[in-house]
Motif scaffolding. Sequence first.
Motif, mmCIF file in Angstrom:
data_model
loop_
_atom_site.group_PDB
_atom_site.id
_atom_site.type_symbol
_atom_site.label_atom_id
_atom_site.label_comp_id
_atom_site.label_asym_id
_atom_site.label_seq_id
_atom_site.Cartn_x
_atom_site.Cartn_y
_atom_site.Cartn_z
ATOM 1 N N TRP A 1 0.837 -1.202 0.000
ATOM 2 C CA TRP A 1 0.000 0.000 0.000
ATOM 3 C C TRP A 1 0.874 1.254 0.000
ATOM 4 C CZ3 TRP A 1 -4.896 0.527 -1.207
ATOM 5 C CH2 TRP A 1 -5.719 -0.600 -1.137
ATOM 6 N N ARG A 2 1.970 1.225 0.759
ATOM 7 C CA ARG A 2 2.868 2.392 0.783
ATOM 8 C C ARG A 2 3.560 2.581 -0.562
ATOM 9 N NH1 ARG A 2 4.021 0.357 6.221
ATOM 10 N NH2 ARG A 2 2.791 1.651 7.646
ATOM 11 N N GLY B 1 2.210 1.794 -3.374
ATOM 12 C CA GLY B 1 1.146 2.381 -4.189
ATOM 13 C C GLY B 1 1.012 3.871 -3.925
ATOM 14 N N ALA B 2 1.154 4.262 -2.665
ATOM 15 C CA ALA B 2 1.095 5.689 -2.320
ATOM 16 C C ALA B 2 2.239 6.441 -2.980
ATOM 17 C CB ALA B 2 1.143 5.873 -0.804
ATOM 18 N N ALA C 1 -5.598 9.888 -2.869
ATOM 19 C CA ALA C 1 -5.235 8.468 -2.891
ATOM 20 C C ALA C 1 -3.932 8.246 -2.141
ATOM 21 C CB ALA C 1 -5.115 7.971 -4.330
ATOM 22 N N GLU D 1 -4.826 8.236 1.548
ATOM 23 C CA GLU D 1 -5.589 7.048 1.941
ATOM 24 C C GLU D 1 -4.752 5.780 1.870
ATOM 25 O OE1 GLU D 1 -8.523 7.299 3.451
ATOM 26 O OE2 GLU D 1 -8.275 9.438 3.154
ATOM 27 N N PHE D 2 -3.921 5.637 0.847
ATOM 28 C CA PHE D 2 -3.059 4.457 0.737
ATOM 29 C C PHE D 2 -2.092 4.392 1.915
ATOM 30 C CE2 PHE D 2 -3.191 3.611 -4.154
ATOM 31 C CZ PHE D 2 -4.571 3.520 -4.098
ATOM 32 N N ASN D 3 -1.547 5.548 2.310
ATOM 33 C CA ASN D 3 -0.653 5.569 3.477
ATOM 34 C C ASN D 3 -1.403 5.218 4.754
ATOM 35 O OD1 ASN D 3 2.020 6.083 2.549
ATOM 36 N ND2 ASN D 3 1.435 8.193 2.109
#
Length: 105
Positions: A18-19, A21-22, A69, A72-74
């Motif tokens: 996810w990080r 992706g961020a 985004a 939120e991803f973080n």
Amino acid sequence: MKSVEAVCATLVEDAKKWRAGADAMEGGARAAGGLAMDERQFGATADNRGVVTAYATLQQKLIKLVSGAVTEFNKIGDTLSLTAQTYLMEDQAGEHAMRRLEDRL
């Protein structure tokens, strides 16, 4: 059945994804910010018809969405890491409590 440690390791790996992706989305936000166009690119006729203003509005919305985004991803990554940490601490505390009970028996 998987151990708590194995499940928590999976949560930590997911948090890293996810990080990542961020980070990728942050690059996208910077790229979107660099896509500014004005009357020179569109021409005076397009500017007179509101194209430049519409483009600027669209660009700002895109930047806001992509930047949101990132946030939120973080948050998801942080939540997954915290969840893994909490599970491990609770598992260790439960193990400690069971040993204390065993000592009394």
